[in-house]
Motif scaffolding. Structure first.
Motif, PDB file in Angstrom:
ATOM      1  N   GLU A  21     -17.223  -2.179 -37.140  1.00 32.21           N
ATOM      2  CA  GLU A  21     -18.574  -2.712 -36.973  1.00 32.21           C
ATOM      3  C   GLU A  21     -19.423  -2.490 -38.223  1.00 32.21           C
ATOM      4  O   GLU A  21     -20.263  -3.319 -38.563  1.00 32.21           O
ATOM      5  CB  GLU A  21     -19.230  -2.075 -35.754  1.00 32.21           C
ATOM      6  CG  GLU A  21     -18.607  -2.517 -34.437  1.00 32.21           C
ATOM      7  CD  GLU A  21     -19.153  -1.746 -33.250  1.00 32.21           C
ATOM      8  OE1 GLU A  21     -20.006  -0.861 -33.467  1.00 32.21           O
ATOM      9  OE2 GLU A  21     -18.726  -2.014 -32.110  1.00 32.21           O
ATOM     10  N   LYS A  22     -19.202  -1.388 -38.906  1.00 26.54           N
ATOM     11  CA  LYS A  22     -19.970  -1.090 -40.114  1.00 26.54           C
ATOM     12  C   LYS A  22     -19.458  -1.862 -41.330  1.00 26.54           C
ATOM     13  O   LYS A  22     -20.190  -2.044 -42.299  1.00 26.54           O
ATOM     14  CB  LYS A  22     -19.898   0.407 -40.429  1.00 26.54           C
ATOM     15  CG  LYS A  22     -20.719   1.297 -39.515  1.00 26.54           C
ATOM     16  CD  LYS A  22     -20.593   2.741 -39.957  1.00 26.54           C
ATOM     17  CE  LYS A  22     -21.460   3.668 -39.105  1.00 26.54           C
ATOM     18  NZ  LYS A  22     -21.321   5.084 -39.536  1.00 26.54           N
ATOM     19  N   SER A  23     -18.207  -2.309 -41.263  1.00 24.75           N
ATOM     20  CA  SER A  23     -17.547  -2.822 -42.454  1.00 24.75           C
ATOM     21  C   SER A  23     -17.497  -4.335 -42.550  1.00 24.75           C
ATOM     22  O   SER A  23     -17.573  -4.880 -43.653  1.00 24.75           O
ATOM     23  CB  SER A  23     -16.107  -2.289 -42.509  1.00 24.75           C
ATOM     24  OG  SER A  23     -16.085  -0.888 -42.476  1.00 24.75           O
ATOM     25  N   PRO A  51     -20.521  -9.116 -50.092  1.00 22.35           N
ATOM     26  CA  PRO A  51     -19.577 -10.115 -50.572  1.00 22.35           C
ATOM     27  C   PRO A  51     -18.939 -10.899 -49.417  1.00 22.35           C
ATOM     28  O   PRO A  51     -18.835 -10.399 -48.295  1.00 22.35           O
ATOM     29  CB  PRO A  51     -18.519  -9.286 -51.308  1.00 22.35           C
ATOM     30  CG  PRO A  51     -19.179  -7.983 -51.608  1.00 22.35           C
ATOM     31  CD  PRO A  51     -20.142  -7.749 -50.484  1.00 22.35           C
ATOM     32  N   VAL A  52     -18.502 -12.114 -49.718  1.00 20.96           N
ATOM     33  CA  VAL A  52     -17.823 -12.976 -48.754  1.00 20.96           C
ATOM     34  C   VAL A  52     -16.326 -12.687 -48.794  1.00 20.96           C
ATOM     35  O   VAL A  52     -15.736 -12.511 -49.866  1.00 20.96           O
ATOM     36  CB  VAL A  52     -18.068 -14.465 -49.070  1.00 20.96           C
ATOM     37  CG1 VAL A  52     -17.231 -15.363 -48.166  1.00 20.96           C
ATOM     38  CG2 VAL A  52     -19.547 -14.798 -48.926  1.00 20.96           C
ATOM     39  N   SER A  53     -15.710 -12.656 -47.631  1.00 22.87           N
ATOM     40  CA  SER A  53     -14.254 -12.512 -47.555  1.00 22.87           C
ATOM     41  C   SER A  53     -13.721 -13.421 -46.453  1.00 22.87           C
ATOM     42  O   SER A  53     -14.470 -13.901 -45.602  1.00 22.87           O
ATOM     43  CB  SER A  53     -13.858 -11.061 -47.272  1.00 22.87           C
ATOM     44  OG  SER A  53     -14.276 -10.679 -45.966  1.00 22.87           O
ATOM     45  N   ASN A 108     -16.190 -13.971 -43.385  1.00 24.01           N
ATOM     46  CA  ASN A 108     -16.875 -12.704 -43.121  1.00 24.01           C
ATOM     47  C   ASN A 108     -17.732 -12.284 -44.308  1.00 24.01           C
ATOM     48  O   ASN A 108     -17.570 -12.763 -45.423  1.00 24.01           O
ATOM     49  CB  ASN A 108     -15.851 -11.576 -42.898  1.00 24.01           C
ATOM     50  CG  ASN A 108     -14.671 -11.988 -42.065  1.00 24.01           C
ATOM     51  OD1 ASN A 108     -14.747 -12.026 -40.858  1.00 24.01           O
ATOM     52  ND2 ASN A 108     -13.554 -12.307 -42.725  1.00 24.01           N
ATOM     53  N   ARG A 109     -18.614 -11.337 -44.058  1.00 24.64           N
ATOM     54  CA  ARG A 109     -19.212 -10.534 -45.118  1.00 24.64           C
ATOM     55  C   ARG A 109     -18.632  -9.131 -44.965  1.00 24.64           C
ATOM     56  O   ARG A 109     -18.469  -8.631 -43.844  1.00 24.64           O
ATOM     57  CB  ARG A 109     -20.738 -10.509 -45.013  1.00 24.64           C
ATOM     58  CG  ARG A 109     -21.413 -11.852 -45.225  1.00 24.64           C
ATOM     59  CD  ARG A 109     -21.191 -12.433 -46.611  1.00 24.64           C
ATOM     60  NE  ARG A 109     -21.925 -13.675 -46.793  1.00 24.64           N
ATOM     61  CZ  ARG A 109     -22.938 -13.816 -47.647  1.00 24.64           C
ATOM     62  NH1 ARG A 109     -23.334 -12.785 -48.386  1.00 24.64           N
ATOM     63  NH2 ARG A 109     -23.539 -14.976 -47.764  1.00 24.64           N
ATOM     64  N   ILE A 110     -18.348  -8.514 -46.096  1.00 20.68           N
ATOM     65  CA  ILE A 110     -17.710  -7.203 -46.076  1.00 20.68           C
ATOM     66  C   ILE A 110     -18.615  -6.191 -46.764  1.00 20.68           C
ATOM     67  O   ILE A 110     -19.167  -6.452 -47.839  1.00 20.68           O
ATOM     68  CB  ILE A 110     -16.313  -7.269 -46.746  1.00 20.68           C
ATOM     69  CG1 ILE A 110     -15.601  -5.923 -46.668  1.00 20.68           C
ATOM     70  CG2 ILE A 110     -16.405  -7.769 -48.171  1.00 20.68           C
ATOM     71  CD1 ILE A 110     -14.135  -6.011 -47.077  1.00 20.68           C
ATOM     72  N   ASN A 111     -18.794  -5.055 -46.125  1.00 19.26           N
ATOM     73  CA  ASN A 111     -19.683  -4.009 -46.629  1.00 19.26           C
ATOM     74  C   ASN A 111     -19.117  -3.421 -47.927  1.00 19.26           C
ATOM     75  O   ASN A 111     -18.039  -2.812 -47.918  1.00 19.26           O
ATOM     76  CB  ASN A 111     -19.811  -2.909 -45.574  1.00 19.26           C
ATOM     77  CG  ASN A 111     -20.867  -1.888 -45.918  1.00 19.26           C
ATOM     78  OD1 ASN A 111     -21.232  -1.701 -47.074  1.00 19.26           O
ATOM     79  ND2 ASN A 111     -21.377  -1.203 -44.905  1.00 19.26           N
TER      80      ASN A 111
END
Length: 251
Positions: A238-240, A142-144, A204-207
């Motif tokens: 970094e993962k998120s 998803p975009v944030s 951003n993209r969020i995991n």
């Protein structure tokens, strides 16, 4: 955008990182550029956001000791102009999806794309496919949006997320898919180049596996528990969160 806006972009990046960012022209010491590869500068930005949001003196001290008062960025290495997009004159209320969550396009903003292809160990699926579309594709995140100041972060935490029976505020990074909400917490600066005022945000993209939905569903949280070591905190970030665009809007 005209070439002068690249200078405004760097002013925006400086406001975002709360330091002075200049273009690397090959004359500075190589050590400057080594610290400003794409991944490192994004790490610096997010570390600063963590410091702002968590208001933890240890994090702030660590950040201040790491960041130079003056930083240099290789424009060709850092930005990806073919993926820039001008939303300034776009008015679109279409319901779009990214990562099976609503994507609210940043109408009124100009997006400078960051060079992120093949920069992360988890590949490129998180970006989805290029071009206009309303639906999600497999594997994308998803975009944030994020641009929180210290004051704004405190407001978000107090207003939108409580956890557990004791109503404790949760430590972490707060983001929203709503560009209008994010704009209220953006950094604002006046350009020395043209005298105009701008707001600046990160796109951003969020995991989806790492985020939690807040009581108010348009806010999401990447939790960083109390007592997390700097190394683990870095790993969580970094993962998120994968930033992929810098947004500017004249105000």
């Amino acid at each position: 955008m005209s070439t002068v806006d690249k200078e405004v972009l760097l002013e925006g990046l400086s406001a975002l990182l709360q330091t002075t960012v200049k273009p690397y022209n090959g004359l500075e010491e190589k050590s400057h550029l080594d610290e400003l590869t794409l991944f490192n500068i994004l790490e610096i930005a997010l570390t600063k956001y963590i410091a702002d949001i968590l208001l933890q003196q240890a994090t702030v001290t660590s950040f201040n000791s790491y960041v130079r008062q003056e930083m240099f960025v290789d424009m060709d290495e850092f930005f990806d102009p073919p993926f820039d997009y001008d939303f300034r004159y776009t008015s679109d209320n279409s319901i779009c999806m990214r990562g099976n969550e609503r994507y609210k396009r940043p109408c009124g903003w100009y997006r400078f794309a960051l060079k992120v292809l093949n920069k992360y160990p988890d590949g490129n699926a998180w970006l989805g496919t290029d071009g206009w579309r309303c639906q999600s594709v497999a594997g994308e995140w998803p975009v944030s949006y994020h641009g929180t100041t210290v004051e704004g972060a405190t407001g978000i935490i107090k207003s939108h997320y409580r956890a557990g029976p004791r109503k404790q505020y949760v430590r972490g990074i707060y983001l929203t898919y709503d560009i209008d909400q994010a704009s209220g917490y953006s950094r604002e600066f006046t350009s020395k180049k043209n005298g105009k005022k701008y707001r600046v945000l990160l796109q951003n993209r969020i995991n989806p596996k790492m985020r939690k939905v807040c009581d108010r569903p348009d806010y999401w949280l990447i939790e960083v528990p109390e007592g997390t070591s700097p190394a683990v905190e870095k790993e969580i970030v970094e993962k998120s969160i994968h930033p992929y665009g810098i947004l500017l809007k004249e105000v």
